[in-house]
Design an enzyme around this catalytic site. Structure first.
Site, mmCIF file in Angstrom:
data_model
loop_
_atom_site.group_PDB
_atom_site.id
_atom_site.type_symbol
_atom_site.label_atom_id
_atom_site.label_comp_id
_atom_site.label_asym_id
_atom_site.label_seq_id
_atom_site.Cartn_x
_atom_site.Cartn_y
_atom_site.Cartn_z
ATOM 1 N N GLU A 288 -12.354 42.113 40.863
ATOM 2 C CA GLU A 288 -11.771 43.196 41.440
ATOM 3 C C GLU A 288 -12.059 43.190 43.054
ATOM 4 O OE1 GLU A 288 -9.458 46.868 41.763
ATOM 5 O OE2 GLU A 288 -9.818 45.198 40.344
ATOM 6 N N THR B 69 6.761 47.540 45.209
ATOM 7 C CA THR B 69 5.445 47.364 44.957
ATOM 8 C C THR B 69 4.866 47.137 43.805
ATOM 9 O OG1 THR B 69 3.398 48.050 46.014
ATOM 10 C CG2 THR B 69 4.710 49.748 44.979
#
Length: 636
Positions: free
Chosen positions: A502, A613
């Site tokens: 992450e 997006t």
């Protein structure tokens, strides 16, 4: 009736909020209806008294009206006088010279007089109500109930037909079969992965927002609220169509048509559903957008993160820098709202997003950077934290894509993007001791040498924006995109599973490696593969297909389970545990970008399509000779 849920405003996964309000007829009453109406009458009198008391208090310049929580009543931004900026960065209302100041005082006095009159009228009405007998009150209540029911019937006449508009030519939405048999085999594998993900969701989680593939049941995540909005269906439809999975597409289309009803949803995180659904069904998109417009009813016009679809009341995340709105949320509406104005002829959508752009243009920006938080009440920046990853990412993406979607006529958006990239390159982009280019985060005056997986999309953004860069810097930005792609590939390659964490650090001798346990997970994110696809389209360097295939194999090996695909909690462990969530963006983005990576360039050509997006394609609007309602020519 199911308790209404909160659907938050961003495509990013955000913590839970409490349930929203719902209308009283659907809940067990603790007071009789007649008693409620009397209480409402008295309450209305007290509310009027409160407003009156505010205006009768002595004026104190230290207490601006922005700070009193009455902004959307006292200072509606749409009809306000000309906006300016306080030295502190706070948006204020001001006139022009002594004349405007005098006029402002007169308007304020007139408003005070109106409040006084309303105050007196409410008190008189309350007195009259309390003098009436019980029978008279019950008769009035019945009359009011009948009137409300009649009004609801009048409103419930079905959606208005949308005006006919010249639709953009639809090109390159299917096929794209590669000539190379090896590439075709890889593309077929990606298609099979999509079918496994969809079929698993269809079998175990149909109608739920997402899927728990190990538990084999639906998963209604907090980001979407507890309502069954079929987020995975909405997110997956265009991927299914592009891949030629038309039967699956038809199933999803039918579910949306028959089950997606925004009238039964209480609170919505509006940004998420606008950019998903408006690419597919115009009427559904318009129905939702109309319910979302009250989110903009703030003193500054910066929308709330959440809005109650029944009451129109909005609010923000409590954790977001004292209730601020988030840059990547309110800055990621432009493409969809411009399309809504184009499709409906209603200028309100366009005007809302242009107001945001113009307000941001007036504001001071520390070091030319946009902080991630902006208070919608005061118009002041919140915590000075700037990121091209989470909280900030898609704001910059949409500046560039607004220009592209306008057929490169929205030069204001392009200049704003170029100025932002210059500041980002100066203050956030660095090269590690090992030669890896990374994008750090600016926090309270210093650079944190950490890059998030979410920021890896920027490699593709730099490549996409290279053509049209000022000062002949196209080659520079294409190279910068390649360097970011290389760094993000290294973050994958330095793990055991060959899947990226992450977030990863660049200090203390560690480079492109996660340090904290809570940053070692992979939740099927698409940003690295997104950048591979853009870099492939602009360079045709075979390494991007190779890197993408490595990622696809790792996902299939370590994330695939019998009930779908799951994220993993530690990419540095050879025996990782699953998080048991098949994210909706895995179907919308990750698998779509992999499929496009192994397709020919005539599938979704970038000259004709711009991806929002969440990887939903919107057509380029060739508007050189068209003016949107409420806009200036050629300025989207």
């Amino acid at each position: 009736m199911t308790t209404p849920a909160l659907l938050p405003l961003s495509g990013r996964r955000i913590p839970t909020l409490s349930p929203g309000a719902s209308s009283f007829p659907h809940h067990r009453a603790t007071l009789r209806l007649s008693e409620k109406f009397i209480l409402l009458l008295i309450l209305s009198a007290f509310i009027t008294l409160c407003f009156g008391a505010f205006f009768f208090l002595p004026d104190n310049s230290k207490h601006k009206r922005f700070d009193l929580g009455l902004e959307d009543v006292l200072i509606p931004h749409i009809d306000a006088p000309k906006e300016g900026k306080h030295a502190s960065g706070q948006v204020v209302i001001h006139g022009q010279g002594a004349h405007d100041e005098h006029r402002h005082r007169e308007e304020e006095e007139s408003l005070r007089d109106k409040i006084r009159a309303d105050h007196e009228r409410a008190l008189q009405e309350a007195k009259e109500k309390l003098r009436k007998s019980r029978e008279e009150l019950q008769a009035e209540i019945q009359t009011e109930k009948s009137k409300v029911i009649e009004d609801l019937k009048k409103k419930d006449v079905g959606p208005k037909p949308l005006p006919p508009v010249p639709m953009p030519k639809v090109v390159g939405v299917s096929d794209g079969e590669p000539a190379d048999p090896d590439v075709k085999e890889k593309r077929d594998k990606i298609r099979e992965m999509m079918k496994h993900a969809w079929d698993s969701y269809r079998q175990y989680g149909w109608g739920h927002n997402e899927l728990k593939p190990l538990a084999k049941k639906g998963h209604s995540t907090n980001i979407f609220g507890n309502s069954q909005l079929g987020a995975s269906i909405v997110d997956a439809l265009d991927t299914l169509y592009i891949m030629g999975l038309h039967e699956e597409f038809k199933d999803g289309q039918e579910w949306i048509d028959q089950n997606l009803d925004f009238s039964v949803v209480s609170t919505c995180l509006f940004f998420l559903y606008v950019y998903s659904i408006c690419t597919m069904f115009k009427q559904k998109a318009v129905q939702l957008a109309e319910k979302l417009l009250p989110a903009f009813n703030t003193p500054t016009g910066i929308p709330w993160a959440m809005v109650n679809l029944k009451s129109g009341v909005g609010r923000n995340w409590g954790w977001a820098s004292a209730g601020s709105s988030i840059l990547a949320e309110f800055g990621t509406l432009h493409m969809e709202f411009v399309h809504l104005t184009y499709l409906t002829g209603n200028p309100a959508y366009y005007q809302k997003v242009m107001h945001i752009r113009k307000l941001l243009a007036k504001m001071d920006r520390p070091n030319g950077l946009y902080p991630n938080y902006l208070n919608p009440r005061t118009g002041r920046w919140g915590q000075h934290h700037t990121s091209v990853g989470g909280l900030g990412d898609s704001f910059y993406e949409y500046l560039l894509k607004a220009w592209l979607m306008s057929d490169k006529t929205d030069t204001e958006a392009r200049k704003t993007y170029d100025d932002a990239m210059e500041a980002i390159e100066r203050h956030l982009i660095r090269k590690s001791n090992g030669g890896l280019t990374f994008i750090g985060e600016w926090k309270n005056g210093h650079l944190e040498r950490k890059m998030g997986h979410l920021a890896c999309f920027a490699g593709g953004m730099f490549a996409l924006g290279a053509d049209g860069s000022p000062d002949d810097k196209a080659g520079h930005y294409l190279q910068l995109g390649a360097e970011i792609a290389h760094t993000c590939h290294e973050s994958y390659d330095r793990t055991v599973l060959k899947l990226g964490p992450e977030a990863f650090k660049f200090d203390s001798g560690l480079e492109a490696v996660a340090v904290r346990q809570n940053e070692k997970y992979y939740i099927l994110r698409p940003e690295v593969i997104e950048t591979y696809w853009y870099m492939w389209r602009f360079t045709h360097d075979p390494k991007y297909r190779q890197w993408g295939w490595e990622a696809a194999q790792a996902i299939d090996k370590y994330c695939r389970v019998s009930g779908g695909f799951s994220g993993v909690k530690d990419v540095y462990s050879s025996n990782p545990t699953y998080d048991d969530v098949q994210q909706s963006f895995f179907l919308a983005e990750t698998l779509k970008y992999l499929y496009l990576l192994f397709s020919s360039d005539d599938l979704m050509p970038l000259e004709s399509w711009v991806f929002n997006t969440e990887a939903h394609p919107l057509p380029v609007l060739h508007l050189a000779n068209i003016t949107l309602p409420g806009s200036e020519p050629a300025q989207l």
